[in-house]
Enzyme design. Structure first.
Site, PDB file in Angstrom:
ATOM      1  N   CYS A 126      34.639  40.701  38.600  1.00 16.83           N
ATOM      2  CA  CYS A 126      34.264  41.567  39.732  1.00 16.83           C
ATOM      3  C   CYS A 126      34.497  40.757  41.004  1.00 16.83           C
ATOM      4  O   CYS A 126      33.551  40.281  41.622  1.00 16.83           O
ATOM      5  CB  CYS A 126      32.811  42.013  39.628  1.00 16.83           C
ATOM      6  SG  CYS A 126      32.326  42.636  37.995  1.00 16.83           S
TER       7      CYS A 126
ATOM      8  N   PRO B 220      34.719  40.469  47.541  1.00 17.69           N
ATOM      9  CA  PRO B 220      35.850  40.257  48.455  1.00 17.69           C
ATOM     10  C   PRO B 220      36.577  38.919  48.295  1.00 17.69           C
ATOM     11  O   PRO B 220      37.479  38.626  49.066  1.00 17.69           O
ATOM     12  CB  PRO B 220      35.191  40.347  49.830  1.00 17.69           C
ATOM     13  CG  PRO B 220      33.821  39.799  49.601  1.00 17.69           C
ATOM     14  CD  PRO B 220      33.430  40.243  48.212  1.00 17.69           C
ATOM     15  N   GLY B 221      36.178  38.099  47.339  1.00 12.66           N
ATOM     16  CA  GLY B 221      36.969  36.928  47.015  1.00 12.66           C
ATOM     17  C   GLY B 221      36.362  35.575  47.310  1.00 12.66           C
ATOM     18  O   GLY B 221      36.993  34.548  47.046  1.00 12.66           O
ATOM     19  N   GLY B 222      35.140  35.546  47.834  1.00 12.41           N
ATOM     20  CA  GLY B 222      34.519  34.262  48.158  1.00 12.41           C
ATOM     21  C   GLY B 222      34.352  33.367  46.942  1.00 12.41           C
ATOM     22  O   GLY B 222      34.679  32.172  46.978  1.00 12.41           O
TER      23      GLY B 222
ATOM     24  N   ASP C 194      30.101  38.460  38.428  1.00  9.75           N
ATOM     25  CA  ASP C 194      29.240  38.612  39.605  1.00  9.75           C
ATOM     26  C   ASP C 194      29.095  40.113  39.806  1.00  9.75           C
ATOM     27  O   ASP C 194      29.850  40.736  40.544  1.00  9.75           O
ATOM     28  CB  ASP C 194      29.883  37.932  40.819  1.00  9.75           C
ATOM     29  CG  ASP C 194      28.986  37.962  42.045  1.00  9.75           C
ATOM     30  OD1 ASP C 194      27.773  37.740  41.896  1.00  9.75           O
ATOM     31  OD2 ASP C 194      29.505  38.217  43.148  1.00  9.75           O
TER      32      ASP C 194
ATOM     33  N   CYS D  64      23.140  39.737  43.258  1.00  6.57           N
ATOM     34  CA  CYS D  64      22.455  39.476  44.527  1.00  6.57           C
ATOM     35  C   CYS D  64      21.245  40.397  44.650  1.00  6.57           C
ATOM     36  O   CYS D  64      21.031  41.033  45.675  1.00  6.57           O
ATOM     37  CB  CYS D  64      23.401  39.638  45.715  1.00  6.57           C
ATOM     38  SG  CYS D  64      24.270  41.224  45.760  1.00  6.57           S
TER      39      CYS D  64
END
Length: 437
Positions: free
Chosen positions: A256, A259-261, A326, A379
């Site tokens: 998942c 946005p790619g962090g 994630d 989160c």
């Protein structure tokens, strides 16, 4: 109409309340288009986030004073933001708050409208009466209004975490979010810290040694950001990838990724290895690509637009050494960063999301090599989405077990739950599984 901090705040609140825009996106877009000074941008930010955070509290203060239907869309957001300034921004004189509200009402009203008189009357009545709150003996309702959280969420926290912890969590959710960045190239840490210190007041995170908190402003226009030496990432979020034990040559699945962090953080640990990034939407994968390109890690990236619950339609065999899930979640750990989350979620959402989370874990499990590592993170702070998902996964996958791990400045353990009041960070949950041979 003169553009100022309050008019930009009102326009933004209209987008959030009427168009259901995300507060952070709507505010960032508004500030970028405005010509406001840094001081006025700070005031706009404070008014927007504060009004959204304390929406239930502010509505409770105003509802008995509004005796007629508000015909124009701008009126309710204007009253809410004016009430927020009155109750929470002590440095702004009351007369200025009322006067500025009257000016905005006149400029936003259609020709011939007398709505500004209504705004003036309601606000003056509010000032004369002052704050009202429910009786404290009804703890759920009292805390719901005082801290501006829906009653179901207050009750949930009270039932699971106790009164003292609940108050601390609710208060933390109304604090400004920390301006946290992660150092992407730790070999240049001293140089990066020196450059940051010339523009910001900085402090090292008390969670990690690779996160720095800045006292103000955006870093996206800084040369350090453009050069890929730093990136925007909360300290709690940056612990997730650290839970893996990398050698550098692994084949890693980020199930998942947008946005790619965390995808970029995985790539930083790899030398000859590759990270496979999945997301349902190609548009979001484009953001992943942009992030890794800026951080000079895109040569290690392979992307596929795919629902993680359908991985077996594309991948086969135990081909991954490490897998990160994630998972999509309720976001209850991000309330200070996205204050509207508290009003959008219900108890049913926690149960529905836990099914999605388990299904993703269930489908990717078969792709992990023997002795491989699977890290699960969210989160959010809810038990349904965290501990219950882990328990269910272990029950149905006896070839997996929890493995102890050590990240940041935390003690070694098999599961970590970070509440937003623990370290002044986002709320996060991390669990690590190992697939036995």
């Amino acid at each position: 109409m003169k553009i100022n901090a309050r008019s930009v705040a009102l326009d933004t609140l209209l987008k959030i309340f009427k168009q259901k825009s995300y507060s952070n996106i709507a505010l960032n877009n508004a500030l970028e288009k405005s010509q406001l000074s840094p001081i006025d941008k700070a005031l706009t930010t404070q008014i927007v986030y504060g009004t959204v955070q304390y929406k239930l509290y502010l509505e409770y203060q105003l509802k008995s004073l509004v005796q007629t239907k508000l015909k124009e869309d701008y009126l309710w957001p204007l009253l809410l933001m004016s009430a927020y300034q009155y109750f929470f921004l002590d440095k702004i004189p009351t007369a200025s708050i009322v006067d500025e509200a009257n000016k905005l009402a006149k400029s936003y009203s259609p020709k011939g409208s007398q709505s500004y008189r209504l705004v003036n009357g309601i606000l003056r009545s509010l000032v004369r009466r002052g704050e009202i709150l429910p009786e404290e003996k009804d703890a759920v309702k009292y805390m719901s209004i005082k801290y501006s959280y829906p009653q179901w969420l207050v009750k949930y926290c009270l039932d699971h975490f106790g009164k003292t912890k609940t108050i601390s969590i609710l208060q933390a959710g109304n604090m400004p979010s920390v301006n946290s960045i992660r150092i992407a190239d730790m070999s240049k840490k001293d140089e990066i810290l020196h450059k940051l210190a010339t523009e910001y007041k900085i402090s090292i995170s008390n969670l990690t040694n690779h996160n720095v908190n800045l006292d103000h402003g955006s870093i996206t226009n800084s040369q350090l950001f453009k050069d890929g030496l730093i990136t925007i990432q909360d300290s709690a979020a940056s612990l997730v990838v650290d839970a893996f034990n990398f050698k550098g040559d692994e084949k890693v699945l980020d199930a998942c990724s947008a946005p790619g962090g965390k995808t970029a953080q995985i790539a930083e640990y790899l030398t000859t290895g590759k990270v496979f990034a999945l997301d349902i939407h190609q548009k979001k994968l484009n953001l992943v690509k942009q992030t890794l390109t800026r951080l000079h890690q895109d040569q290690k990236l392979i992307m596929k637009a795919l629902d993680a619950r359908k991985v077996n339609e594309y991948f086969f065999g135990q081909q991954f050494d490490k897998i990160l899930v994630d998972a999509p979640c309720s976001g209850l750990g991000l309330i200070r960063r996205k204050p509207e989350v508290r009003y959008e979620k219900q108890m049913e959402d926690l149960k529905h999301l836990s099914e999605i989370q388990y299904n993703i874990l269930d489908h990717v499990a078969g792709l992990l090599a023997e002795n491989g590592e699977l890290v699960y993170s969210t989160c959010t702070i809810s038990i349904e989405e965290n501990e219950d998902v882990v328990k269910r996964f272990l029950t149905n996958h006896p070839d997996f077990s929890l493995a102890p791990f050590e990240v940041g400045n935390l003690s070694k353990c098999k599961m970590i739950k970070i509440f937003p009041d623990d370290y002044n960070s986002d709320g996060f949950f991390i669990a690590k599984f190992v697939k036995r041979g």
